[in-house]
Design a protein around this motif. Structure first.
Motif, PDB file in Angstrom:
ATOM      1  N   GLU A 224     -53.839  50.907 -90.238  1.00 23.11           N
ATOM      2  CA  GLU A 224     -52.666  51.015 -91.310  1.00 23.11           C
ATOM      3  C   GLU A 224     -51.739  49.763 -91.163  1.00 23.11           C
ATOM      4  O   GLU A 224     -51.427  49.167 -90.225  1.00 23.11           O
ATOM      5  N   TYR A 225     -51.262  49.298 -92.533  1.00 21.84           N
ATOM      6  CA  TYR A 225     -50.676  48.064 -92.554  1.00 21.84           C
ATOM      7  C   TYR A 225     -49.346  48.342 -93.440  1.00 21.84           C
ATOM      8  O   TYR A 225     -49.628  48.993 -94.485  1.00 21.84           O
ATOM      9  N   GLU A 226     -48.050  47.758 -93.046  1.00 21.69           N
ATOM     10  CA  GLU A 226     -47.055  48.016 -93.854  1.00 21.69           C
ATOM     11  C   GLU A 226     -46.063  46.930 -93.831  1.00 21.69           C
ATOM     12  O   GLU A 226     -46.180  46.016 -92.812  1.00 21.69           O
ATOM     13  N   LEU A 227     -45.641  46.561 -95.036  1.00 14.49           N
ATOM     14  CA  LEU A 227     -44.661  45.519 -95.124  1.00 14.49           C
ATOM     15  C   LEU A 227     -43.368  46.138 -95.619  1.00 14.49           C
ATOM     16  O   LEU A 227     -43.400  46.773 -96.556  1.00 14.49           O
ATOM     17  N   ASN A 228     -42.306  45.545 -95.049  1.00 13.10           N
ATOM     18  CA  ASN A 228     -40.908  46.250 -95.162  1.00 13.10           C
ATOM     19  C   ASN A 228     -40.141  45.080 -95.610  1.00 13.10           C
ATOM     20  O   ASN A 228     -40.005  44.149 -94.951  1.00 13.10           O
ATOM     21  N   MET A 229     -39.328  45.367 -96.602  1.00 17.11           N
ATOM     22  CA  MET A 229     -38.181  44.531 -97.303  1.00 17.11           C
ATOM     23  C   MET A 229     -36.946  45.226 -97.245  1.00 17.11           C
ATOM     24  O   MET A 229     -37.074  46.311 -97.739  1.00 17.11           O
ATOM     25  N   ALA A 230     -35.789  44.560 -96.962  1.00 22.03           N
ATOM     26  CA  ALA A 230     -34.570  45.248 -97.176  1.00 22.03           C
ATOM     27  C   ALA A 230     -33.259  44.342 -97.280  1.00 22.03           C
ATOM     28  O   ALA A 230     -33.517  43.175 -96.766  1.00 22.03           O
ATOM     29  N   SER A 231     -32.745  44.474 -98.158  1.00 18.33           N
ATOM     30  CA  SER A 231     -31.408  43.496 -98.476  1.00 18.33           C
ATOM     31  C   SER A 231     -30.016  44.957 -98.558  1.00 18.33           C
ATOM     32  O   SER A 231     -30.146  45.541 -99.664  1.00 18.33           O
ATOM     33  N   LEU A 232     -29.419  44.986 -97.789  1.00 17.25           N
ATOM     34  CA  LEU A 232     -28.495  46.011 -97.553  1.00 17.25           C
ATOM     35  C   LEU A 232     -26.923  45.451 -97.298  1.00 17.25           C
ATOM     36  O   LEU A 232     -26.760  44.540 -96.577  1.00 17.25           O
ATOM     37  N   HIS A 233     -26.041  46.257 -98.125  1.00 15.76           N
ATOM     38  CA  HIS A 233     -24.553  45.823 -97.852  1.00 15.76           C
ATOM     39  C   HIS A 233     -23.855  47.140 -97.567  1.00 15.76           C
ATOM     40  O   HIS A 233     -23.893  48.135 -98.358  1.00 15.76           O
ATOM     41  N   ALA A 234     -22.997  47.095 -96.525  1.00 18.31           N
ATOM     42  CA  ALA A 234     -22.173  47.952 -96.106  1.00 18.31           C
ATOM     43  C   ALA A 234     -20.623  47.725 -96.108  1.00 18.31           C
ATOM     44  O   ALA A 234     -20.542  46.692 -95.617  1.00 18.31           O
ATOM     45  N   GLU A 235     -19.946  48.566 -96.477  1.00 16.58           N
ATOM     46  CA  GLU A 235     -18.197  48.222 -96.528  1.00 16.58           C
ATOM     47  C   GLU A 235     -17.267  49.460 -96.168  1.00 16.58           C
ATOM     48  O   GLU A 235     -17.649  50.650 -96.682  1.00 16.58           O
ATOM     49  N   ASP A 250     -47.685  44.060 -86.946  1.00 11.37           N
ATOM     50  CA  ASP A 250     -48.269  42.896 -86.162  1.00 11.37           C
ATOM     51  C   ASP A 250     -48.141  41.680 -86.626  1.00 11.37           C
ATOM     52  O   ASP A 250     -49.105  40.704 -86.085  1.00 11.37           O
ATOM     53  N   GLU A 251     -47.044  41.308 -87.357  1.00 13.00           N
ATOM     54  CA  GLU A 251     -46.636  40.002 -87.583  1.00 13.00           C
ATOM     55  C   GLU A 251     -45.293  39.640 -87.424  1.00 13.00           C
ATOM     56  O   GLU A 251     -44.491  40.608 -87.061  1.00 13.00           O
TER      57      GLU A 251
END
Length: 254
Positions: A224-235, A250-251
């Motif tokens: 199983e291979y997974e790539l995750n990206m996130a750009s989050l802002h909390a206030e 694994d990278e």
């Protein structure tokens, strides 16, 4: 100038106060790139241009004359005028339209508590998925769009003219060849490109986007291979926290 130099100053300060908590200056001399971080290093950090060029060539295979990059700064400024926010928005919106042609109906989740660092904020979010079976067709449509995009062609040609990485070759032609190879691979074996895409978009009380997550998940019999990206802002009560994340199975990620 005949032999222009590069100089950039950066600073991080506290909101509402003058002065920098951290500051940096980056510039080049005849043989070195110099970094000044006075709040961290008592002395300047100097890196040999020859060493950096050799490292880049060893790591990436790119034979780049670093001085040539700076000599071309004037051309870069002119050529990269094609990188307007309107152009980037157009490409982004067009790709989103293709994405939503294949995505399932978005699901709205209300009152989710988003925590970034030690800051938490209640937000709603939209959740949408592209099933793995539909990914090959979606990928083909996006690749064909990239091939036909005149805006993207202008951008790649501008970078090619400005940087002059490989004299006599065309970065755009290489781009076209690579995209066509990807299209051929998908047509030959679409089952190898069955990837589930999962998208979450957080919105505030006025339904304005405040960040999101995007993940690609590929399943096969062995792994199983997974790539995750996130750009989050909390206030929360004037306190802000920002998270930018990129990680792959694994990278190395950040």
């Amino acid at each position: 100038e005949t032999n222009p130099r590069f100089n950039t100053q950066l600073g991080i300060g506290k909101r509402g106060e003058s002065g920098n908590i951290l500051s940096a200056e980056l510039y080049d001399t005849a043989d070195y790139f110099v970094i000044s971080l006075p709040e961290i290093f008592p002395k300047l950090l100097a890196m040999s241009k020859d060493f950096m060029a050799e490292t880049m060539e060893y790591e990436s295979g790119l034979d780049v004359a670093l001085d040539g990059v700076f000599t071309g700064m004037g051309k870069i400024r002119e050529d990269l005028r094609v990188f307007t926010s309107e152009t980037m928005d157009t490409i982004s919106e067009d790709i989103k339209e293709i994405f939503f042609e294949y995505a399932a109906e978005p699901k709205l989740v209300k009152g989710e508590l988003l925590t970034v660092g030690n800051v938490s904020q209640k937000l709603n979010y939209y959740e949408v998925t592209v099933p793995a079976d539909d990914f090959p067709a979606m990928a083909k449509d996006i690749l064909v769009y990239l091939l036909e995009s005149q805006e993207l062609k202008l951008m790649i040609n501008a970078i090619d003219r400005s940087m002059e990485f490989a004299e006599g070759s065309s970065a755009y032609q290489e781009f076209v060849e690579e995209v066509n190879k990807m299209l051929a691979d998908i047509n030959t074996d679409p089952e190898e490109f069955q990837v589930e895409v999962h998208r979450i978009l957080y919105v505030d009380a006025k339904n304005n986007p405040v960040g999101g997550k995007l993940s690609f998940r590929k399943l096969d019999q062995a792994d199983e291979y997974e790539l995750n990206m996130a750009s989050l802002h909390a206030e929360d009560n004037g306190q802000h926290a920002q998270l930018i994340k990129f990680e792959a199975s694994d990278e190395v990620g950040f």
